[in-house]
Design a protein around this motif. Sequence first.
Motif, PDB file in Angstrom:
ATOM      1  N   VAL A 165      79.430 -54.163  13.207  1.00  0.00           N
ATOM      2  CA  VAL A 165      80.803 -54.038  12.723  1.00  0.00           C
ATOM      3  C   VAL A 165      80.776 -53.337  11.371  1.00  0.00           C
ATOM      4  O   VAL A 165      80.055 -53.762  10.459  1.00  0.00           O
ATOM      5  CB  VAL A 165      81.481 -55.414  12.579  1.00  0.00           C
ATOM      6  N   ALA A 166      81.539 -52.257  11.257  1.00  0.00           N
ATOM      7  CA  ALA A 166      81.546 -51.467  10.030  1.00  0.00           C
ATOM      8  C   ALA A 166      82.950 -51.358   9.452  1.00  0.00           C
ATOM      9  O   ALA A 166      83.919 -51.118  10.184  1.00  0.00           O
ATOM     10  CB  ALA A 166      80.994 -50.071  10.288  1.00  0.00           C
ATOM     11  N   ILE A 167      83.049 -51.520   8.151  1.00  0.00           N
ATOM     12  CA  ILE A 167      84.257 -51.173   7.398  1.00  0.00           C
ATOM     13  C   ILE A 167      84.039 -49.783   6.829  1.00  0.00           C
ATOM     14  O   ILE A 167      83.025 -49.531   6.167  1.00  0.00           O
ATOM     15  CB  ILE A 167      84.519 -52.165   6.251  1.00  0.00           C
ATOM     16  N   VAL A 168      84.973 -48.871   7.084  1.00  0.00           N
ATOM     17  CA  VAL A 168      84.880 -47.515   6.549  1.00  0.00           C
ATOM     18  C   VAL A 168      86.167 -47.206   5.798  1.00  0.00           C
ATOM     19  O   VAL A 168      87.241 -47.138   6.405  1.00  0.00           O
ATOM     20  CB  VAL A 168      84.649 -46.467   7.658  1.00  0.00           C
ATOM     21  N   THR A 169      86.081 -47.030   4.488  1.00  0.00           N
ATOM     22  CA  THR A 169      87.277 -46.689   3.709  1.00  0.00           C
ATOM     23  C   THR A 169      87.507 -45.179   3.752  1.00  0.00           C
ATOM     24  O   THR A 169      86.574 -44.392   3.889  1.00  0.00           O
ATOM     25  CB  THR A 169      87.161 -47.162   2.253  1.00  0.00           C
ATOM     26  N   GLY A 170      88.761 -44.788   3.656  1.00  0.00           N
ATOM     27  CA  GLY A 170      89.092 -43.381   3.785  1.00  0.00           C
ATOM     28  C   GLY A 170      88.746 -42.846   5.154  1.00  0.00           C
ATOM     29  O   GLY A 170      88.405 -41.667   5.313  1.00  0.00           O
ATOM     30  N   ALA A 171      88.865 -43.699   6.172  1.00  0.00           N
ATOM     31  CA  ALA A 171      88.406 -43.333   7.516  1.00  0.00           C
ATOM     32  C   ALA A 171      89.460 -42.598   8.320  1.00  0.00           C
ATOM     33  O   ALA A 171      89.216 -42.254   9.478  1.00  0.00           O
ATOM     34  CB  ALA A 171      87.971 -44.590   8.275  1.00  0.00           C
ATOM     35  N   ALA A 193      79.142 -49.170  17.238  1.00  0.00           N
ATOM     36  CA  ALA A 193      79.789 -50.045  16.263  1.00  0.00           C
ATOM     37  C   ALA A 193      81.296 -50.134  16.489  1.00  0.00           C
ATOM     38  O   ALA A 193      81.941 -49.164  16.920  1.00  0.00           O
ATOM     39  CB  ALA A 193      79.520 -49.553  14.841  1.00  0.00           C
ATOM     40  N   ASP A 194      81.859 -51.297  16.181  1.00  0.00           N
ATOM     41  CA  ASP A 194      83.305 -51.457  16.067  1.00  0.00           C
ATOM     42  C   ASP A 194      83.697 -51.148  14.620  1.00  0.00           C
ATOM     43  O   ASP A 194      82.922 -51.427  13.688  1.00  0.00           O
ATOM     44  CB  ASP A 194      83.724 -52.878  16.435  1.00  0.00           C
ATOM     45  N   ILE A 195      84.895 -50.598  14.424  1.00  0.00           N
ATOM     46  CA  ILE A 195      85.244 -50.027  13.121  1.00  0.00           C
ATOM     47  C   ILE A 195      86.557 -50.592  12.573  1.00  0.00           C
ATOM     48  O   ILE A 195      87.571 -50.620  13.277  1.00  0.00           O
ATOM     49  CB  ILE A 195      85.388 -48.489  13.207  1.00  0.00           C
ATOM     50  N   ALA A 196      86.527 -50.999  11.315  1.00  0.00           N
ATOM     51  CA  ALA A 196      87.748 -51.270  10.551  1.00  0.00           C
ATOM     52  C   ALA A 196      88.084 -50.004   9.780  1.00  0.00           C
ATOM     53  O   ALA A 196      87.344 -49.614   8.865  1.00  0.00           O
ATOM     54  CB  ALA A 196      87.549 -52.446   9.611  1.00  0.00           C
ATOM     55  N   ILE A 197      89.166 -49.352  10.164  1.00  0.00           N
ATOM     56  CA  ILE A 197      89.583 -48.073   9.581  1.00  0.00           C
ATOM     57  C   ILE A 197      90.517 -48.366   8.413  1.00  0.00           C
ATOM     58  O   ILE A 197      91.658 -48.799   8.597  1.00  0.00           O
ATOM     59  CB  ILE A 197      90.303 -47.213  10.631  1.00  0.00           C
ATOM     60  N   VAL A 198      90.042 -48.144   7.195  1.00  0.00           N
ATOM     61  CA  VAL A 198      90.826 -48.428   5.992  1.00  0.00           C
ATOM     62  C   VAL A 198      91.370 -47.112   5.453  1.00  0.00           C
ATOM     63  O   VAL A 198      90.623 -46.136   5.297  1.00  0.00           O
ATOM     64  CB  VAL A 198      89.961 -49.133   4.935  1.00  0.00           C
ATOM     65  N   TYR A 199      92.669 -47.089   5.152  1.00  0.00           N
ATOM     66  CA  TYR A 199      93.284 -45.842   4.705  1.00  0.00           C
ATOM     67  C   TYR A 199      94.469 -46.147   3.804  1.00  0.00           C
ATOM     68  O   TYR A 199      94.943 -47.276   3.734  1.00  0.00           O
ATOM     69  CB  TYR A 199      93.728 -45.004   5.902  1.00  0.00           C
ATOM     70  N   LEU A 200      94.954 -45.116   3.115  1.00  0.00           N
ATOM     71  CA  LEU A 200      96.026 -45.299   2.140  1.00  0.00           C
ATOM     72  C   LEU A 200      97.415 -45.097   2.720  1.00  0.00           C
ATOM     73  O   LEU A 200      98.240 -46.001   2.695  1.00  0.00           O
ATOM     74  CB  LEU A 200      95.821 -44.351   0.959  1.00  0.00           C
ATOM     75  N   LEU A 201      97.690 -43.898   3.255  1.00  0.00           N
ATOM     76  CA  LEU A 201      99.068 -43.558   3.623  1.00  0.00           C
ATOM     77  C   LEU A 201      99.229 -42.897   4.994  1.00  0.00           C
ATOM     78  O   LEU A 201     100.279 -43.041   5.615  1.00  0.00           O
ATOM     79  CB  LEU A 201      99.659 -42.586   2.584  1.00  0.00           C
ATOM     80  N   GLU A 202      98.225 -42.148   5.429  1.00  0.00           N
ATOM     81  CA  GLU A 202      98.414 -41.253   6.573  1.00  0.00           C
ATOM     82  C   GLU A 202      98.300 -41.996   7.903  1.00  0.00           C
ATOM     83  O   GLU A 202      97.236 -42.048   8.532  1.00  0.00           O
ATOM     84  CB  GLU A 202      97.408 -40.096   6.508  1.00  0.00           C
ATOM     85  N   ASP A 249      88.559 -61.515  10.957  1.00  0.00           N
ATOM     86  CA  ASP A 249      89.451 -62.080  11.977  1.00  0.00           C
ATOM     87  C   ASP A 249      89.344 -61.317  13.290  1.00  0.00           C
ATOM     88  O   ASP A 249      89.383 -61.919  14.378  1.00  0.00           O
ATOM     89  CB  ASP A 249      90.895 -62.064  11.487  1.00  0.00           C
ATOM     90  N   ALA A 250      89.209 -59.996  13.200  1.00  0.00           N
ATOM     91  CA  ALA A 250      89.187 -59.169  14.406  1.00  0.00           C
ATOM     92  C   ALA A 250      87.826 -59.159  15.089  1.00  0.00           C
ATOM     93  O   ALA A 250      87.729 -59.185  16.324  1.00  0.00           O
ATOM     94  CB  ALA A 250      89.596 -57.735  14.057  1.00  0.00           C
ATOM     95  N   PHE A 251      86.740 -59.127  14.296  1.00  0.00           N
ATOM     96  CA  PHE A 251      85.414 -58.894  14.867  1.00  0.00           C
ATOM     97  C   PHE A 251      84.414 -60.025  14.606  1.00  0.00           C
ATOM     98  O   PHE A 251      83.321 -60.008  15.173  1.00  0.00           O
ATOM     99  CB  PHE A 251      84.839 -57.586  14.318  1.00  0.00           C
ATOM    100  N   GLY A 252      84.751 -60.951  13.727  1.00  0.00           N
ATOM    101  CA  GLY A 252      83.896 -62.102  13.496  1.00  0.00           C
ATOM    102  C   GLY A 252      82.767 -61.929  12.503  1.00  0.00           C
ATOM    103  O   GLY A 252      82.087 -62.898  12.162  1.00  0.00           O
ATOM    104  N   LYS A 253      82.563 -60.709  12.011  1.00  0.00           N
ATOM    105  CA  LYS A 253      81.460 -60.473  11.082  1.00  0.00           C
ATOM    106  C   LYS A 253      81.614 -59.110  10.426  1.00  0.00           C
ATOM    107  O   LYS A 253      82.497 -58.326  10.795  1.00  0.00           O
ATOM    108  CB  LYS A 253      80.117 -60.529  11.812  1.00  0.00           C
TER     109      LYS A 253
END
Length: 283
Positions: free
Chosen positions: A40-46, A63-72, A112-116
């Motif tokens: 499980v990966a968190i990627v900012t600006g993804a 990998a499952d991905i948490a896509i972190v972004y600002l506005l788009e 919450d979504a991926f457990g780790k």
Amino acid sequence: MVEITDRIHEDALPGHESKLEPKPEWQPRYRSSDRLKDKVAIVTGADSGIGRAVAALFAREGADIAIVYLLEDDDAAETKRIVEAEGRKAITIRGDIGERAFADTVVQQTVDAFGKIDIVVNNAGEQHPDEDITDISEKQLRRTFQTNIFGMFFLVQAARPHLKAGAAIINCTSVTMYQGSKELLDYSSTKGAITAFTRSLSENLVGDGIRVNAVAPGPIWTPLNPCGGASPEKLEHFGESTPMGRPGQPNEVAPAFLFLACDDASYMSGQVLHPNGGIIVNG
């Protein structure tokens, strides 16, 4: 907490990849070898640029991905579609990574979504070209540091309780940290801080089996450049000063992140990789 829609930039940051021509190349270049299977990966600006290419390649590698972004929202939705097309799960998390409370939200929603959480990619950043140091407002200076380096501290602090032995943190620094940049004084200063943060955090966490490394891209074709205040004349010759004579593409940078995230780099921590078109730098 400052509402995202209330933020005022001196330019159009962070910019829509969907509106950029030519489109950056994010597509992975090879088949999966399951190097990140069930991670499980968190990627900012993804939502775009290097972050999208990293998310796409990590997903291809399992990998499952948490896509972190600002506005788009449209770009983030497209990255989510790309990840899901690789057979992996994705969530999108919208907010300002420079706000500490949002970092807590990112971590909580990911768990919450991926457990780790196995991998943290601190990629989000902003830049504002200025010809003279006196042109840099206090507001811009604080904002650039808030996004580029404070956001990394906040996210690592929030994620730390969930990171176990074998976890990896990869930070995005820049060739400007090594070469300097006369028009990106505040930006290049944050990149110097990111490199020092990477090396120091590695020393802090390596005893717990958590590796911390960084990638220092050269000129890469992403929305950050046309939307970050670069002139049309500069964009016309963007990347031509590199030994390869061209800008790089996001999918030429993503493999460096993958290498540092997976067990191929099991004996590397506190290091920086340099996908920069052949520019020779020290350290």
